[in-house]
Design an enzyme around this catalytic site. Structure first.
Site, PDB file in Angstrom:
ATOM      1  N   HIS A  14     -41.760  10.489  -5.013  1.00 43.26           N
ATOM      2  CA  HIS A  14     -41.638  10.843  -3.604  1.00 43.26           C
ATOM      3  C   HIS A  14     -40.301  11.521  -3.350  1.00 43.26           C
ATOM      4  CE1 HIS A  14     -39.211   7.391  -1.532  1.00 43.26           C
ATOM      5  NE2 HIS A  14     -38.718   7.658  -2.699  1.00 43.26           N
ATOM      6  N   CYS A  33     -32.715   9.525  -2.698  1.00 45.06           N
ATOM      7  CA  CYS A  33     -34.129   9.691  -2.330  1.00 45.06           C
ATOM      8  C   CYS A  33     -34.389  11.050  -1.685  1.00 45.06           C
ATOM      9  CB  CYS A  33     -34.606   8.549  -1.428  1.00 45.06           C
ATOM     10  SG  CYS A  33     -35.096   7.083  -2.373  1.00 45.06           S
ATOM     11  N   HIS A  39     -38.386  12.266  -7.240  1.00 42.03           N
ATOM     12  CA  HIS A  39     -37.947  11.203  -8.152  1.00 42.03           C
ATOM     13  C   HIS A  39     -39.000  10.109  -8.085  1.00 42.03           C
ATOM     14  CE1 HIS A  39     -36.648   9.779  -4.249  1.00 42.03           C
ATOM     15  NE2 HIS A  39     -36.790   8.568  -4.733  1.00 42.03           N
ATOM     16  N   HIS A  41     -40.456   5.892  -8.542  1.00 42.85           N
ATOM     17  CA  HIS A  41     -40.173   4.463  -8.460  1.00 42.85           C
ATOM     18  C   HIS A  41     -41.264   3.687  -9.197  1.00 42.85           C
ATOM     19  CE1 HIS A  41     -36.909   4.621  -5.523  1.00 42.85           C
ATOM     20  NE2 HIS A  41     -37.610   5.528  -4.876  1.00 42.85           N
ATOM     21  N   ASP A  79     -51.292   5.753  -7.638  1.00 45.89           N
ATOM     22  CA  ASP A  79     -50.650   5.533  -8.938  1.00 45.89           C
ATOM     23  C   ASP A  79     -50.481   6.868  -9.677  1.00 45.89           C
ATOM     24  OD1 ASP A  79     -49.514   4.114 -11.070  1.00 45.89           O
ATOM     25  OD2 ASP A  79     -51.460   3.857 -12.053  1.00 45.89           O
ATOM     26  N   HIS A  80     -49.280   7.125 -10.174  1.00 45.14           N
ATOM     27  CA  HIS A  80     -48.954   8.372 -10.865  1.00 45.14           C
ATOM     28  C   HIS A  80     -49.196   9.597  -9.994  1.00 45.14           C
ATOM     29  CE1 HIS A  80     -48.708   5.696 -14.273  1.00 45.14           C
ATOM     30  NE2 HIS A  80     -48.153   6.650 -14.973  1.00 45.14           N
ATOM     31  N   GLU A 125     -39.825  -1.585  -3.865  1.00 46.53           N
ATOM     32  CA  GLU A 125     -39.509  -0.222  -4.316  1.00 46.53           C
ATOM     33  C   GLU A 125     -38.619  -0.279  -5.553  1.00 46.53           C
ATOM     34  OE1 GLU A 125     -38.262   3.199  -1.553  1.00 46.53           O
ATOM     35  OE2 GLU A 125     -36.402   2.619  -2.536  1.00 46.53           O
TER      36      GLU A 125
HETATM   37 NI    NI Z   1     -36.913   6.853  -3.477  1.00 48.15          NI
END
Ligand code: NI
Length: 135
Positions: A14, A33, A39, A41, A79-80, A125
């Site tokens: 995200h 972020c 990037h 998580h 997911d992914h 997160e």
């Molecule tokens: Ni982030």
């Protein structure tokens, strides 16, 4: 009343970026972020339902079924993935963990059987940061 929790894991990319602000303000508010090239998580998702044990099974809800619903209706979509661009229920929202937890709640509500009461979405997160949503 008893509470039953299923834990699932997913990875997603995200970016937190408010298009109304310049780059400097975004960096100031969102730090890493706000990285322009995304990037990722490693998220931990805790889904808690509540109720009374069924006299025939002793279960509040079949936890295997709960895992299937989470995987098929939520993880399949996130997911992914890139949360900003790939996920229909995050469209037009800031991709914060707060909004993601609310989105997951709303998705699950659609697919859980009527008799199952959703109690909490807890979403990590990072190992040090999580949010909880109770509807
Ligand atoms: Ni982030």
């Amino acid at each position: 009343m008893i509470y039953l929790t299923r834990i699932e894991h997913f990875n997603a990319a995200h970016k937190l970026f408010n298009p109304d602000w310049d780059f400097q303000k975004n960096e100031e508010v969102f730090g890493k972020c706000a990285n322009d090239n995304w990037h990722g998580h490693n998220y931990e998702l805790y889904v808690t339902v509540k109720g009374e044990p069924n006299p025939d099974t002793g279960f509040v809800f079949d936890v295997k079924k709960l895992g299937e619903i989470i995987r098929d209706q939520v993880l399949e979509k996130i997911d992914h993935r890139n949360l900003n661009v790939d996920v229909d229920f995050m469209k037009g929202l800031m991709c914060s963990t707060e909004n993601l937890a609310i989105g997951i709640w709303n998705e699950l509500k659609k697919y859980l059987p009527q008799e199952v009461v959703l109690h909490c979405i807890k979403l990590y997160e990072t190992p040090k940061i999580y949010v909880e949503y109770f509807g």
